[in-house]
Design a protein around this motif. Sequence first.
Motif, PDB file in Angstrom:
ATOM      1  N   LEU A 158    -111.893  79.953  92.380  1.00 15.51           N
ATOM      2  CA  LEU A 158    -110.901  79.509  91.394  1.00 15.51           C
ATOM      3  C   LEU A 158    -111.245  78.146  90.795  1.00 15.51           C
ATOM      4  CD1 LEU A 158    -107.664  80.674  93.252  1.00 15.51           C
ATOM      5  CD2 LEU A 158    -108.720  81.727  91.241  1.00 15.51           C
ATOM      6  N   HIS A 180    -101.202  77.663  89.229  1.00 16.40           N
ATOM      7  CA  HIS A 180    -101.790  76.626  88.379  1.00 16.40           C
ATOM      8  C   HIS A 180    -103.298  76.723  88.171  1.00 16.40           C
ATOM      9  CE1 HIS A 180     -97.893  74.941  89.669  1.00 16.40           C
ATOM     10  NE2 HIS A 180     -97.863  74.534  88.419  1.00 16.40           N
ATOM     11  N   ALA A 181    -103.964  77.579  88.919  1.00 21.00           N
ATOM     12  CA  ALA A 181    -105.421  77.743  88.718  1.00 21.00           C
ATOM     13  C   ALA A 181    -105.677  78.421  87.378  1.00 21.00           C
ATOM     14  CB  ALA A 181    -106.015  78.570  89.859  1.00 21.00           C
ATOM     15  N   ASP A 182    -106.887  78.297  86.898  1.00 23.52           N
ATOM     16  CA  ASP A 182    -107.308  78.930  85.641  1.00 23.52           C
ATOM     17  C   ASP A 182    -107.223  80.454  85.798  1.00 23.52           C
ATOM     18  OD1 ASP A 182    -108.647  79.961  83.472  1.00 23.52           O
ATOM     19  OD2 ASP A 182    -110.514  78.860  83.807  1.00 23.52           O
ATOM     20  N   LYS A 183    -106.319  81.080  85.031  1.00 20.38           N
ATOM     21  CA  LYS A 183    -106.124  82.539  85.147  1.00 20.38           C
ATOM     22  C   LYS A 183    -107.393  83.312  84.801  1.00 20.38           C
ATOM     23  CE  LYS A 183    -101.555  82.048  85.750  1.00 20.38           C
ATOM     24  NZ  LYS A 183    -101.537  80.635  86.118  1.00 20.38           N
ATOM     25  N   GLY A 184    -108.255  82.689  83.991  1.00 14.48           N
ATOM     26  CA  GLY A 184    -109.526  83.322  83.629  1.00 14.48           C
ATOM     27  C   GLY A 184    -110.431  83.537  84.821  1.00 14.48           C
ATOM     28  N   ARG A 185    -110.136  82.839  85.934  1.00 13.06           N
ATOM     29  CA  ARG A 185    -110.976  82.988  87.132  1.00 13.06           C
ATOM     30  C   ARG A 185    -110.401  83.974  88.137  1.00 13.06           C
ATOM     31  NH1 ARG A 185    -114.362  77.465  87.656  1.00 13.06           N
ATOM     32  NH2 ARG A 185    -115.379  78.690  89.239  1.00 13.06           N
ATOM     33  N   TYR A 235    -110.450  75.274  91.707  1.00  9.83           N
ATOM     34  CA  TYR A 235    -109.215  74.485  91.621  1.00  9.83           C
ATOM     35  C   TYR A 235    -109.232  73.282  92.568  1.00  9.83           C
ATOM     36  CZ  TYR A 235    -104.171  73.623  91.259  1.00  9.83           C
ATOM     37  OH  TYR A 235    -102.947  73.054  91.043  1.00  9.83           O
ATOM     38  N   VAL A 276    -116.569  70.509  91.296  1.00  5.00           N
ATOM     39  CA  VAL A 276    -115.119  70.256  91.226  1.00  5.00           C
ATOM     40  C   VAL A 276    -114.788  68.855  91.751  1.00  5.00           C
ATOM     41  CG1 VAL A 276    -112.850  71.040  92.039  1.00  5.00           C
ATOM     42  CG2 VAL A 276    -114.635  72.719  91.505  1.00  5.00           C
ATOM     43  N   TYR A 284     -98.384  72.008  92.448  1.00  3.79           N
ATOM     44  CA  TYR A 284     -99.820  72.283  92.400  1.00  3.79           C
ATOM     45  C   TYR A 284    -100.170  73.633  93.039  1.00  3.79           C
ATOM     46  CZ  TYR A 284    -100.427  67.407  91.081  1.00  3.79           C
ATOM     47  OH  TYR A 284    -100.377  66.205  90.420  1.00  3.79           O
TER      48      TYR A 284
END
Length: 396
Positions: free
Chosen positions: A248, A343-348, A250, A299, A338
């Motif tokens: 993710l 909250h993580a990038d939905k694309g992942r 994140y 990250v 958080y």
Amino acid sequence: MEARSHRVEVGIEVLRDQQFKCLEGKRVGLITNPTGVDSNLKSTIDILYEAPNVNLVALFGPEHGVRGDVKAGDKVEDIKDVTTGLPVYSLYGKTRKPAQDMLKDIDVLVYDIQDIGCRSFTFISTMGLAMEAAAECGKEFVVLDRPNPIGGLKIEGNLVEPDCVSFVSQFKIPYIYGLTCGELAQLLNDEHMLKNGVQCKLTVVKMKGWKRHMNYGDTGLQWIASSPHIPQALTSYYYPVSGILGELGYMSIGVGYTIPFQMFAASWVNANQLASAMNAHHLPGVTFRPIYVRPYYSVGVGKQLQGVQVHLTNYKEATLTDIQFILMQEIARLYPEYSILEHADKGRFSMFDKVCGSKQIRRLMMKRNQWSDARGYWYKDVDAFRSLSKKYYLYH
């Protein structure tokens, strides 16, 4: 011949002791990378190239290349090997499966790569796809076996579901599958798990001295980084601890710091608070320690992060994959603003699901951020897979 000081003799050494009999009189293609070595760290490429009765005619490079000079995710190009002058065909570029014209001048494909015992690590996918190609083109396939560094007893995770099949979840096996690559090859072949149920003419050159209960330290063998972020054998145990969450992008899991896969950190975490929350679960064989880091890349690069370092105090007792999911649960409880899956990038999410082998783990976790909601699904296939895979054990 000098006596070997280690306990385990890997496939290439056993093959050499057998005078390379199964390769004699055949044109050989070799799928390998820097981990394909004997106990003196001599490359399998050079061993086969120098053997008087072996006709090595081509090399095949998986992710990172045959000599390990390509970084993760980068395409491997078709080149000539500098040392031997042999053609090197890429299995991590335009194609991930040997094409017919790559195999036309060989009789047998040999596979020699040190694995890490986790489904999402791409070398077993390369092996399975190469077995398919061998079956389709009528070529023999030989696996030079090596230890599973996390042993042959741990099995964790659900079987891969059809909508999550990918290069990181190529076959219908659990996330931690508890087999050597030779045993796995037999299972894939005999259980018709290759595409269209094809079967290749398979030979596994067994190790001598390996036992299922061994971790890599017990083997007496040197470890060679199987990819840039698996620098030590120990890292193999941590890869399944954090690698799914790591997809993710994140939180930092230590990739970009000196302890890849061994930590969880972010700028908004309170290290002591998170360590206390994780230790309150009393997970067997695991202790969490507060940690403060500034990653060098990836990250959180250049930022001051706080979090926990995961210490496996009793590897055999620890349930590895649970750790990241319990951490996701605690993050949602302590820092709801958080919460990772919100909250993580939905694309992942797609990559997260592929690595899990199912969309259900994420969906079940998203209901209440409770691992107990998803844990039953994660472990539902373990007992059945354990009894199936026992048929293919080459070692006890």
